[in-house]
Design an enzyme around this catalytic site. Structure first.
Site, short mmCIF file in Angstrom:
data_model
loop_
_atom_site.label_atom_id
_atom_site.label_comp_id
_atom_site.label_asym_id
_atom_site.label_seq_id
_atom_site.Cartn_x
_atom_site.Cartn_y
_atom_site.Cartn_z
N ALA A 126 0.76 -1.14 0.20
CA ALA A 126 -0.06 -0.04 0.00
C ALA A 126 0.79 1.33 -0.12
O ALA A 126 1.14 1.64 1.13
CB ALA A 126 -0.85 -0.04 1.20
N SER A 128 0.70 3.80 -3.24
CA SER A 128 0.11 5.04 -3.75
C SER A 128 -1.01 5.49 -3.00
O SER A 128 -1.74 5.04 -2.33
CB SER A 128 -0.64 4.45 -5.28
OG SER A 128 0.33 4.13 -5.99
N GLU A 129 -1.42 6.85 -3.30
CA GLU A 129 -2.54 7.74 -2.47
C GLU A 129 -3.16 8.29 -3.59
O GLU A 129 -2.81 8.58 -4.85
CB GLU A 129 -2.11 8.65 -1.69
CG GLU A 129 -1.16 7.69 -0.47
CD GLU A 129 -0.79 8.80 0.67
OE1 GLU A 129 -0.79 10.09 0.49
OE2 GLU A 129 -0.39 8.32 1.82
N ARG A 243 10.16 -4.57 -10.25
CA ARG A 243 9.80 -4.02 -11.48
C ARG A 243 10.59 -4.85 -12.58
O ARG A 243 9.57 -4.94 -13.62
CB ARG A 243 10.57 -2.61 -11.60
CG ARG A 243 9.80 -1.66 -10.92
CD ARG A 243 10.42 -0.13 -11.11
NE ARG A 243 9.51 0.75 -10.65
CZ ARG A 243 9.96 1.86 -9.98
NH1 ARG A 243 11.52 2.21 -10.15
NH2 ARG A 243 9.22 2.83 -9.54
N ARG A 268 -4.84 -19.85 -41.27
CA ARG A 268 -6.01 -19.04 -41.86
C ARG A 268 -5.34 -18.56 -43.19
O ARG A 268 -4.26 -18.25 -43.37
CB ARG A 268 -5.87 -17.62 -41.08
CG ARG A 268 -6.86 -16.64 -41.75
CD ARG A 268 -8.03 -16.71 -41.53
NE ARG A 268 -8.94 -15.62 -42.04
CZ ARG A 268 -10.16 -15.66 -41.71
NH1 ARG A 268 -10.87 -16.54 -41.03
NH2 ARG A 268 -10.94 -14.48 -42.20
N GLU A 364 3.38 0.12 -10.65
CA GLU A 364 4.96 0.00 -10.20
C GLU A 364 5.82 0.81 -10.84
O GLU A 364 7.10 0.24 -11.09
CB GLU A 364 5.23 -1.29 -10.24
CG GLU A 364 4.47 -2.32 -9.05
CD GLU A 364 5.12 -3.81 -9.10
OE1 GLU A 364 6.08 -4.16 -9.28
OE2 GLU A 364 3.96 -4.58 -8.93
N1 COS Z 1 17.17 2.09 -4.03
C1 COS Z 1 17.62 2.59 -2.68
N2 COS Z 1 17.65 3.92 -2.57
C2 COS Z 1 16.76 4.72 -3.50
C3 COS Z 1 16.42 4.16 -4.74
C4 COS Z 1 16.58 2.82 -4.93
N3 COS Z 1 16.00 2.22 -6.16
N4 COS Z 1 16.02 5.11 -5.55
C5 COS Z 1 16.14 6.38 -5.05
N5 COS Z 1 16.80 6.04 -3.52
C6 COS Z 1 17.06 7.04 -2.72
C7 COS Z 1 18.03 8.28 -3.16
O1 COS Z 1 19.41 7.85 -3.16
C8 COS Z 1 17.74 9.25 -2.35
O2 COS Z 1 18.40 8.94 -1.09
P1 COS Z 1 19.20 10.52 -0.31
O3 COS Z 1 18.19 11.03 0.07
O4 COS Z 1 20.00 9.87 0.72
O5 COS Z 1 20.09 10.93 -1.29
C9 COS Z 1 16.26 8.97 -1.86
O6 COS Z 1 15.91 7.67 -2.16
C10 COS Z 1 15.27 9.81 -2.68
O7 COS Z 1 15.51 9.75 -3.82
P2 COS Z 1 14.82 10.61 -5.07
O8 COS Z 1 15.75 11.97 -4.69
O9 COS Z 1 15.46 10.16 -6.69
O10 COS Z 1 13.52 10.73 -5.01
P3 COS Z 1 12.40 11.38 -6.08
O11 COS Z 1 11.33 12.14 -5.09
O12 COS Z 1 13.03 12.33 -6.94
O13 COS Z 1 11.66 9.94 -6.76
C11 COS Z 1 11.15 8.58 -8.42
C12 COS Z 1 12.05 9.55 -7.92
C13 COS Z 1 10.00 9.33 -9.43
C14 COS Z 1 12.01 7.88 -9.39
C15 COS Z 1 10.46 7.79 -7.37
O14 COS Z 1 9.42 8.63 -6.70
C16 COS Z 1 9.73 6.69 -8.12
O15 COS Z 1 10.05 5.58 -8.36
N6 COS Z 1 8.24 6.93 -8.32
C17 COS Z 1 7.46 5.84 -9.09
C18 COS Z 1 6.76 5.36 -7.73
C19 COS Z 1 5.93 4.11 -8.14
O16 COS Z 1 6.40 3.03 -8.44
N7 COS Z 1 4.63 4.07 -7.86
C20 COS Z 1 3.88 3.00 -8.01
C21 COS Z 1 3.64 2.50 -6.88
S1 COS Z 1 3.47 0.73 -6.65
S2 COS Z 1 1.99 0.07 -7.74
#
Ligand code: COS
Length: 381
Positions: A126, A128-129, A243, A268, A364
């Protein structure tokens, strides 16, 4: 007959090949199941897969914790998706829903895994919002410390297995810092007072999906997974693993569409000859076969890289998911074209693949988000 020569690629070990054989035989005997009652079908699939031992790769074994075998997860999703999209869904949710517990849970928390791996409990993720899907760091749901407890308030939506899960992995803002650094993850049993299924959501390829409302849901501090404030990274680490497996499901759908199309153009007749004699049709089949193989290479590259011990496969997993889901959409669209009216006839396998594939480019991490991830990784940030 589906092409399974990819199993000879060097990404795999003998246990993967043996698993693929066993699962294929099981699928041929047991799938598809009746989908007329989606909730009942999912519960049944989880029980069946659990009983047959096929849910074991979804989570670590608490008695012998080894890293998740991502190649095994991908092979399983690809195979199940080729036979029955709902079976793939049921399998995948057991993994995504418990991913955080597998990767970061305490031995006590990992007791849930004995149940989910046996098909005796269903799990859900859980994250997403209503106002934060792609922008995870912007989530609004709160978890407030109150003595030895946390109190959760807010809403989650698009939650797969919502309504039938026994346990939810819930992300909420605990406020250590603004944005990504102030989020934590919690284990919330479905029967927690105040947790309400606010809405069941119906989609083009039906599966259990819901909006959840958390009205002061109280959980003990021991429900916190990992450290407070680490929830964002924890969610991203879970998505790093799962993913690639979404790409694998898309690959399974695409392979099925290709297989069905190969039979169709052989059988066909058009203008006095098999459809396949038309060069334009040969072009479609070639494009489809190429897309399937290229997607498989990216998926199993990502899975192998993770299994080899890479701490992060953010770039590889994003490429695998983006490419496999986008190309599967194109492969299936070509299959619809090659099947003519049958391709859109309700209940036809190609029609169901056409409905099944669309959501994979959204959940995702939407295709657009994967491009952001790939671009950032390529630029070194
Ligand atoms: N593994 C470990 N750490 C990670 C990571 C990963 N794959 N991706 C990012 N981080 C860490 C970064 O290193 C950063 O750490 P520090 O604060 O220590 O520097 C922190 O997390 C924040 O990362 P970032 O600045 O890239 O965050 P953003 O808010 O810019 O987010 C995206 C970037 C858009 C890539 C992210 O929000 C995302 O993947 N969104 C999609 C989410 C998703 O899949 N939603 C569907 C829900 S499930 S159905």
């Amino acid at each position: 007959m589906t092409d399974r020569s990819f199993l000879n690629w060097p990404f795999f070990e003998q246990r993967h090949r043996d698993h693929a054989e066993r699962l294929e035989a099981w699928c041929q005997e047991n799938l598809p199941v009746d989908h007329s009652d989606i909730d009942a079908a999912c519960r049944k699939l989880v029980a069946m897969l659990g009983e047959a031992g096929f849910l074991k790769p979804t989570a670590v074994d608490p008695a012998d914790p080894q890293p998740l075998d991502v190649r095994m997860l991908c092979i399983t999703r690809e195979t199940l998706a080729r036979h029955d999209g709902l079976a793939d869904f049921a399998f995948a949710m057991q993994g995504l829903g418990t991913g955080a517990i597998s990767l970061f849970g305490t031995p006590e928390q990992q007791k849930w895994l004995d149940k989910t791996r046996a098909g005796k409990a269903l799990s859900a993720f859980a994250l997403s919002e209503p106002r934060s899907g792609s922008d995870v760091a912007n989530m609004e749901m709160t978890a407030t410390r109150d003595g030895d407890d946390y109190v959760l308030s807010g809403e989650k939506t698009w939650i797969s297995n919502g309504g039938i899960a026994d346990v939810y992995c819930v992300f909420a803002r605990t406020g250590e810092a603004p944005g990504a650094r102030g989020i934590s993850a919690f284990i919330v049993p479905a029967d927690s007072p105040g947790l309400i299924i606010a809405e069941r959501i119906d989609v083009v390829a039906p599966h259990p999906l819901a909006r959840l409302s958390f009205n002061d849901v109280r959980v003990p501090a021991s429900a916190l997974i990992g450290k407070a404030g680490d929830g964002f990274k924890l969610a991203m680490s879970v998505l790093d693993v799962f993913r690639s497996t979404v790409g694998a499901a898309a690959l399974g759908f695409a392979r099925r569409a290709l297989d069905e199309s190969v039979s169709r153009v052989r059988e066909r007749e058009l203008f006095g000859a098999p459809l396949f004699d038309l060069q334009m049709v040969q072009g479609h089949i070639a494009d489809m076969a190429l897309d399937v193989d290229a997607a498989a290479l990216l998926i199993y590259r990502a899975a192998w890289t993770k299994d080899e011990g890479a701490p992060r496969v953010t770039r590889e997993a994003a490429m695998a998911k983006l490419y496999a889901t986008d190309r599967a959409q194109k492969v299936i669209d070509k299959a619809v074209q090659l099947h003519g009216g049958d391709g859109v006839r309700r209940g036809h396998i190609i029609e169901s693949l056409y409905r099944e594939i669309r959501a994979l480019r959204i959940y995702e991490g939407a295709s657009d988000v994967q491009k952001v991830v790939i671009a950032r990784q390529t630029m070194g940030g």
